[in-house]
Motif scaffolding. Structure first.
Motif, PDB file in Angstrom:
ATOM      1  N   SER A  82     109.734  11.882 -23.023  1.00 40.18           N
ATOM      2  CA  SER A  82     110.802  12.382 -23.891  1.00 40.18           C
ATOM      3  C   SER A  82     111.634  13.431 -23.165  1.00 40.18           C
ATOM      4  N   CYS A  83     110.956  14.337 -22.471  1.00 39.52           N
ATOM      5  CA  CYS A  83     111.643  15.385 -21.713  1.00 39.52           C
ATOM      6  C   CYS A  83     112.502  14.770 -20.616  1.00 39.52           C
ATOM      7  N   LEU A  84     111.940  13.798 -19.890  1.00 39.34           N
ATOM      8  CA  LEU A  84     112.691  13.155 -18.805  1.00 39.34           C
ATOM      9  C   LEU A  84     113.902  12.386 -19.342  1.00 39.34           C
ATOM     10  N   LEU A  85     113.714  11.717 -20.474  1.00 38.89           N
ATOM     11  CA  LEU A  85     114.842  11.006 -21.077  1.00 38.89           C
ATOM     12  C   LEU A  85     115.936  11.981 -21.501  1.00 38.89           C
ATOM     13  N   SER A  86     115.517  13.107 -22.044  1.00 36.29           N
ATOM     14  CA  SER A  86     116.478  14.133 -22.441  1.00 36.29           C
ATOM     15  C   SER A  86     117.239  14.651 -21.211  1.00 36.29           C
ATOM     16  N   GLN A  87     116.501  14.932 -20.125  1.00 33.88           N
ATOM     17  CA  GLN A  87     117.150  15.393 -18.896  1.00 33.88           C
ATOM     18  C   GLN A  87     118.075  14.325 -18.333  1.00 33.88           C
ATOM     19  N   LEU A  88     117.633  13.066 -18.389  1.00 32.68           N
ATOM     20  CA  LEU A  88     118.462  11.965 -17.905  1.00 32.68           C
ATOM     21  C   LEU A  88     119.756  11.872 -18.711  1.00 32.68           C
ATOM     22  N   ASN A  89     119.639  11.999 -20.017  1.00 34.03           N
ATOM     23  CA  ASN A  89     120.841  11.957 -20.859  1.00 34.03           C
ATOM     24  C   ASN A  89     121.769  13.129 -20.554  1.00 34.03           C
ATOM     25  N   GLU A  90     121.193  14.312 -20.319  1.00 34.07           N
ATOM     26  CA  GLU A  90     122.011  15.469 -19.940  1.00 34.07           C
ATOM     27  C   GLU A  90     122.732  15.208 -18.627  1.00 34.07           C
ATOM     28  N   LYS A  91     121.992  14.652 -17.644  1.00 36.04           N
ATOM     29  CA  LYS A  91     122.593  14.355 -16.341  1.00 36.04           C
ATOM     30  C   LYS A  91     123.683  13.299 -16.485  1.00 36.04           C
ATOM     31  N   ARG A  92     123.446  12.301 -17.336  1.00 38.45           N
ATOM     32  CA  ARG A  92     124.468  11.280 -17.567  1.00 38.45           C
ATOM     33  C   ARG A  92     125.728  11.906 -18.145  1.00 38.45           C
ATOM     34  N   GLU A  93     125.536  12.802 -19.112  1.00 34.55           N
ATOM     35  CA  GLU A  93     126.685  13.472 -19.720  1.00 34.55           C
ATOM     36  C   GLU A  93     127.414  14.326 -18.686  1.00 34.55           C
ATOM     37  N   GLU A  94     126.645  15.065 -17.871  1.00 33.75           N
ATOM     38  CA  GLU A  94     127.265  15.866 -16.808  1.00 33.75           C
ATOM     39  C   GLU A  94     128.034  14.972 -15.843  1.00 33.75           C
ATOM     40  N   HIS A  95     127.426  13.839 -15.487  1.00 31.81           N
ATOM     41  CA  HIS A  95     128.068  12.900 -14.571  1.00 31.81           C
ATOM     42  C   HIS A  95     129.349  12.343 -15.198  1.00 31.81           C
ATOM     43  N   ARG A  96     129.278  11.991 -16.485  1.00 32.59           N
ATOM     44  CA  ARG A  96     130.452  11.476 -17.175  1.00 32.59           C
ATOM     45  C   ARG A  96     131.561  12.526 -17.187  1.00 32.59           C
ATOM     46  N   GLN A  97     131.193  13.785 -17.456  1.00 32.79           N
ATOM     47  CA  GLN A  97     132.183  14.854 -17.461  1.00 32.79           C
ATOM     48  C   GLN A  97     132.772  15.059 -16.065  1.00 32.79           C
ATOM     49  N   THR A  98     131.900  15.002 -15.057  1.00 37.11           N
ATOM     50  CA  THR A  98     132.373  15.155 -13.680  1.00 37.11           C
ATOM     51  C   THR A  98     133.328  14.025 -13.312  1.00 37.11           C
ATOM     52  N   LEU A  99     132.969  12.806 -13.690  1.00 34.88           N
ATOM     53  CA  LEU A  99     133.854  11.665 -13.417  1.00 34.88           C
ATOM     54  C   LEU A  99     135.197  11.843 -14.126  1.00 34.88           C
ATOM     55  N   ALA A 100     135.155  12.321 -15.354  1.00 39.77           N
ATOM     56  CA  ALA A 100     136.395  12.555 -16.096  1.00 39.77           C
ATOM     57  C   ALA A 100     137.234  13.630 -15.398  1.00 39.77           C
ATOM     58  N   GLU A 101     136.565  14.687 -14.927  1.00 42.34           N
ATOM     59  CA  GLU A 101     137.290  15.744 -14.209  1.00 42.34           C
ATOM     60  C   GLU A 101     137.892  15.219 -12.917  1.00 42.34           C
ATOM     61  N   VAL A 102     137.115  14.414 -12.189  1.00 47.12           N
ATOM     62  CA  VAL A 102     137.609  13.836 -10.937  1.00 47.12           C
ATOM     63  C   VAL A 102     138.800  12.926 -11.218  1.00 47.12           C
ATOM     64  N   GLN A 103     138.697  12.134 -12.265  1.00 50.82           N
ATOM     65  CA  GLN A 103     139.809  11.239 -12.631  1.00 50.82           C
ATOM     66  C   GLN A 103     141.041  12.061 -12.990  1.00 50.82           C
ATOM     67  N   ALA A 104     140.830  13.125 -13.763  1.00 51.42           N
ATOM     68  CA  ALA A 104     141.956  13.992 -14.137  1.00 51.42           C
ATOM     69  C   ALA A 104     142.572  14.628 -12.895  1.00 51.42           C
ATOM     70  N   GLU A 105     141.720  15.070 -11.947  1.00 47.90           N
ATOM     71  CA  GLU A 105     142.233  15.661 -10.706  1.00 47.90           C
ATOM     72  C   GLU A 105     143.008  14.624  -9.904  1.00 47.90           C
ATOM     73  N   ARG A 106     142.535  13.391  -9.852  1.00 48.14           N
ATOM     74  CA  ARG A 106     143.246  12.322  -9.129  1.00 48.14           C
ATOM     75  C   ARG A 106     144.612  12.072  -9.757  1.00 48.14           C
ATOM     76  N   GLU A 107     144.618  12.000 -11.084  1.00 48.56           N
ATOM     77  CA  GLU A 107     145.889  11.777 -11.774  1.00 48.56           C
ATOM     78  C   GLU A 107     146.841  12.945 -11.537  1.00 48.56           C
ATOM     79  N   SER A 108     146.294  14.156 -11.582  1.00 46.56           N
ATOM     80  CA  SER A 108     147.111  15.344 -11.332  1.00 46.56           C
ATOM     81  C   SER A 108     147.637  15.338  -9.902  1.00 46.56           C
ATOM     82  N   ARG A 109     146.772  14.984  -8.953  1.00 46.93           N
ATOM     83  CA  ARG A 109     147.177  14.920  -7.551  1.00 46.93           C
ATOM     84  C   ARG A 109     148.263  13.864  -7.357  1.00 46.93           C
TER      85      ARG A 109
END
Length: 139
Positions: free
Chosen positions: A75-102
């Motif tokens: 349960s703990c590992l799944l929770s951490q995995l979901n947190e990492k997925r969310e962080e990764h999704r946010q990072t990807l969104a930020e990278v995409q936004a930076e690419r569009e801005s660039r």
């Protein structure tokens, strides 16, 4: 004498019965000893089975506890995995936004470079006109 013979018969009969009883008594003692040995062996087997059952119960309890702990870890590992997925999704969104801005900045820079080139060309024309006018004035 007849009584004597009769008493002797009774005595012989009692001796035979006594011998039979002694033999029967010995047989019963032997059977009793064998029964006790059998009971002892059975008791040892019962004790062994009881000990084995207790060990199995302890193993089952350990297994249940380990299973519970593993479920918690999972349960703990799944929770951490979901947190990492969310962080990764946010990072990807930020990278995409930076690419569009660039890309937008690059397009804006290209537009500004085009304007600058146009202004430079106009300045060259103005200097050329000024040079021509000055030469005409001098001559």
């Amino acid at each position: 004498e007849r009584w004597q013979l009769h008493l002797q018969k009774i005595s012989t009969k009692q001796q035979i019965e006594s011998a039979d009883l002694n033999l029967l008594n010995e047989q019963l003692k032997t059977q009793l000893d064998q029964s006790r040995e059998l009971c002892d062996r059975l008791q040892k087997q019962v004790d062994l089975h009881r000990s084995s059952a207790e060990q199995m119960e302890l193993k089952q309890r350990d297994f249940s506890e380990q299973s519970h702990v593993l479920k918690g870890v999972e349960s703990c590992l799944l929770s951490q995995l979901n947190e990492k997925r969310e962080e990764h999704r946010q990072t990807l969104a930020e990278v995409q936004a930076e690419r569009e801005s660039r890309r937008a900045l690059e397009e804006h820079l290209l537009h500004l470079q085009e304007k600058l080139q146009m202004y430079e060309n106009q300045m060259k024309q103005i200097y050329h006109i000024l040079d021509s006018t000055q030469q005409t004035i001098v001559t």
